[in-house]
Enzyme design. Structure first.
Site, PDB file in Angstrom:
ATOM      1  N   CYS A 208       0.843  -1.195   0.000  1.00 10.35           N
ATOM      2  CA  CYS A 208       0.000   0.000   0.000  1.00 10.35           C
ATOM      3  C   CYS A 208       0.881   1.250   0.000  1.00 10.35           C
ATOM      4  O   CYS A 208       2.052   1.202   0.389  1.00 10.35           O
ATOM      5  CB  CYS A 208      -0.917   0.003   1.218  1.00 10.35           C
ATOM      6  SG  CYS A 208      -0.051  -0.181   2.800  1.00 10.35           S
ATOM      7  N   PRO A 209       0.346   2.379  -0.431  1.00 10.45           N
ATOM      8  CA  PRO A 209       1.123   3.615  -0.403  1.00 10.45           C
ATOM      9  C   PRO A 209       1.267   4.150   1.008  1.00 10.45           C
ATOM     10  O   PRO A 209       0.509   3.772   1.915  1.00 10.45           O
ATOM     11  CB  PRO A 209       0.290   4.567  -1.272  1.00 10.45           C
ATOM     12  CG  PRO A 209      -1.110   4.060  -1.123  1.00 10.45           C
ATOM     13  CD  PRO A 209      -1.000   2.566  -1.014  1.00 10.45           C
ATOM     14  N   ARG A 237       6.863   0.876   1.795  1.00 16.07           N
ATOM     15  CA  ARG A 237       7.492   2.053   2.393  1.00 16.07           C
ATOM     16  C   ARG A 237       7.793   1.763   3.857  1.00 16.07           C
ATOM     17  O   ARG A 237       6.956   1.203   4.574  1.00 16.07           O
ATOM     18  CB  ARG A 237       6.587   3.287   2.268  1.00 16.07           C
ATOM     19  CG  ARG A 237       6.463   3.845   0.856  1.00 16.07           C
ATOM     20  CD  ARG A 237       7.782   4.432   0.367  1.00 16.07           C
ATOM     21  NE  ARG A 237       7.691   5.043  -0.961  1.00 16.07           N
ATOM     22  CZ  ARG A 237       7.977   4.418  -2.090  1.00 16.07           C
ATOM     23  NH1 ARG A 237       8.357   3.135  -2.057  1.00 16.07           N
ATOM     24  NH2 ARG A 237       7.894   5.058  -3.244  1.00 16.07           N
ATOM     25  N   ASP A 261      12.581  -4.618   2.582  1.00 18.85           N
ATOM     26  CA  ASP A 261      13.385  -3.952   1.563  1.00 18.85           C
ATOM     27  C   ASP A 261      13.406  -2.445   1.767  1.00 18.85           C
ATOM     28  O   ASP A 261      14.098  -1.737   1.049  1.00 18.85           O
ATOM     29  CB  ASP A 261      12.835  -4.269   0.164  1.00 18.85           C
ATOM     30  CG  ASP A 261      13.745  -3.755  -0.944  1.00 18.85           C
ATOM     31  OD1 ASP A 261      14.952  -4.074  -0.922  1.00 18.85           O
ATOM     32  OD2 ASP A 261      13.255  -3.022  -1.828  1.00 18.85           O
ATOM     33  N   GLU A 266      16.555   5.737   5.364  1.00 19.95           N
ATOM     34  CA  GLU A 266      17.422   5.008   4.443  1.00 19.95           C
ATOM     35  C   GLU A 266      18.593   5.876   4.000  1.00 19.95           C
ATOM     36  O   GLU A 266      18.344   6.978   3.481  1.00 19.95           O
ATOM     37  CB  GLU A 266      16.602   4.551   3.217  1.00 19.95           C
ATOM     38  CG  GLU A 266      15.486   3.597   3.562  1.00 19.95           C
ATOM     39  CD  GLU A 266      14.580   3.251   2.392  1.00 19.95           C
ATOM     40  OE1 GLU A 266      13.707   2.382   2.556  1.00 19.95           O
ATOM     41  OE2 GLU A 266      14.738   3.861   1.307  1.00 19.95           O
ATOM     42  N   HIS A 285      16.557  -1.468  -0.397  1.00 18.72           N
ATOM     43  CA  HIS A 285      15.586  -0.834  -1.292  1.00 18.72           C
ATOM     44  C   HIS A 285      15.898  -1.181  -2.757  1.00 18.72           C
ATOM     45  O   HIS A 285      15.922  -0.299  -3.630  1.00 18.72           O
ATOM     46  CB  HIS A 285      15.586   0.682  -1.090  1.00 18.72           C
ATOM     47  CG  HIS A 285      14.287   1.331  -1.477  1.00 18.72           C
ATOM     48  ND1 HIS A 285      13.730   2.367  -0.783  1.00 18.72           N
ATOM     49  CD2 HIS A 285      13.419   1.090  -2.518  1.00 18.72           C
ATOM     50  CE1 HIS A 285      12.600   2.740  -1.352  1.00 18.72           C
ATOM     51  NE2 HIS A 285      12.391   1.980  -2.409  1.00 18.72           N
TER      52      HIS A 285
END
Length: 326
Positions: A208-209, A237, A261, A266, A285
């Protein structure tokens, strides 16, 4: 047409070609751009390409010749799209280029958590098999996915691809999406509520965003509701997770493993609790970054620029804010 890529290295570290974009104008590629060099490097550009280099109102206002921004990704949160629209600058992204790459990475993480292939390869090279009194050995419980339930949060293109792979592996698939439609792509999948998904799934995979509503979605309450010994996968995310709560669930054994990930910061800070949590796999990522996906991203970016040049821009994410630039 002058085209400037502000951070081209992650798209193309040298193993694919810039030719599709070079055919469209004078291309200048900067591998990376620090914040104090953004305006200097983008000066004179008609088209700017960015992935993670931010373009805020002040930067956009300082670039009077800028006519188009093409984001080298699906997510476009690094660009102030409303400000760009007010300035008459369309912003396009590239949806869907990494669907297969991300979906396959989900299972790279999950299968490693269930079978620990890297651990056993390392143990063999350290002499453990030679020294074993038995003809085979294992240092971790070997789990099968067949018959387990995969819960997918967010059922867009990537979530659906994950569901199809899970189904092919013999898993039952349940999915949550707040604005989902009951269409053929759901069969044989079951649409459930969010709380039911967390209590019913053996594996929860997030697709999901990140929004104000989804930030911290996986918190201590939801983790406590999950089946003991379940797995959590996040390729969406980082801030979807309460990372400290996830680390505590791993260390207590409530979660059998997590494959991540993405992180809230980050690269991660040294004190991120997930770095020392039990059975936590973290990749940098890179789920999106197969060479095939990056070639698709390159070609789609070229198509975005070509459409803009022809006067019919596509994949525009700020149409609601756009004003005609004089």
């Amino acid at each position: 047409m002058r085209i400037v890529a502000l951070d081209g290295y992650t798209l193309n570290p040298g193993d694919i070609s810039w030719a599709p974009i070079e055919e469209l104008g004078e291309l200048v590629v900067h591998p990376r751009t620090p914040s104090d060099k953004i305006i200097e490097r983008a000066a004179g550009a008609h088209v700017v390409l960015t992935n993670k280099v931010p373009l805020d109102m002040s930067a956009l206002q300082a670039l009077p010749g800028l006519r188009f921004v093409s984001v080298l990704a699906t997510g476009y949160d690094k660009v102030d799209v409303a400000a760009a629209g007010v300035l008459g600058i369309p912003v396009s992204n590239v949806p869907g280029y990494g669907t297969d790459s991300v979906a396959q990475h989900v299972f790279a993480l999950l299968l490693e958590l269930c079978r620990r292939t890297a651990l056993h390869d390392h143990r063999i090279r350290a002499g453990a098999w030679t020294q074993s009194p038995d003809w085979c050995f294992w240092d971790s419980t070997q789990e099968e996915l067949t018959g387990k339930t995969m819960g997918i949060v967010g059922f867009g293109n990537t979530g659906r691809r994950v569901g199809r792979i899970a189904n092919a592996l013999g898993m039952n698939v349940i999915a949550y999406a707040p604005r989902s439609r009951f269409d053929p792509d759901y069969r044989p999948f079951e649409h459930v509520g969010l709380d039911e998904l967390f209590t019913s799934a053996d594996v929860v995979s997030l697709h999901c965003p990140l929004t104000p509503e989804t930030e911290g979605l996986v918190d201590a309450r939801r983790l406590a509701s999950m089946r003991p010994g379940s797995y959590l996968i996040n390729t969406a995310r980082g801030p979807l997770l309460d990372e400290r709560a996830v680390a505590e669930a791993l260390d207590s054994g409530r979660l059998a493993g997590a494959g991540l990930d993405v992180l809230s910061q980050e690269p991660p800070a040294a004190d991120n609790p997930l770095l020392s949590a039990k059975n936590c796999l973290i990749t940098p990522h890179l789920a999106w970054a197969s060479r095939t996906a990056r070639r698709t991203l390159m070609d789609s970016t070229a198509a975005n620029i070509r459409s803009f040049i022809e006067g019919t821009p596509v994949n525009v994410v700020n149409a609601a804010h756009l004003r005609t630039k004089g």
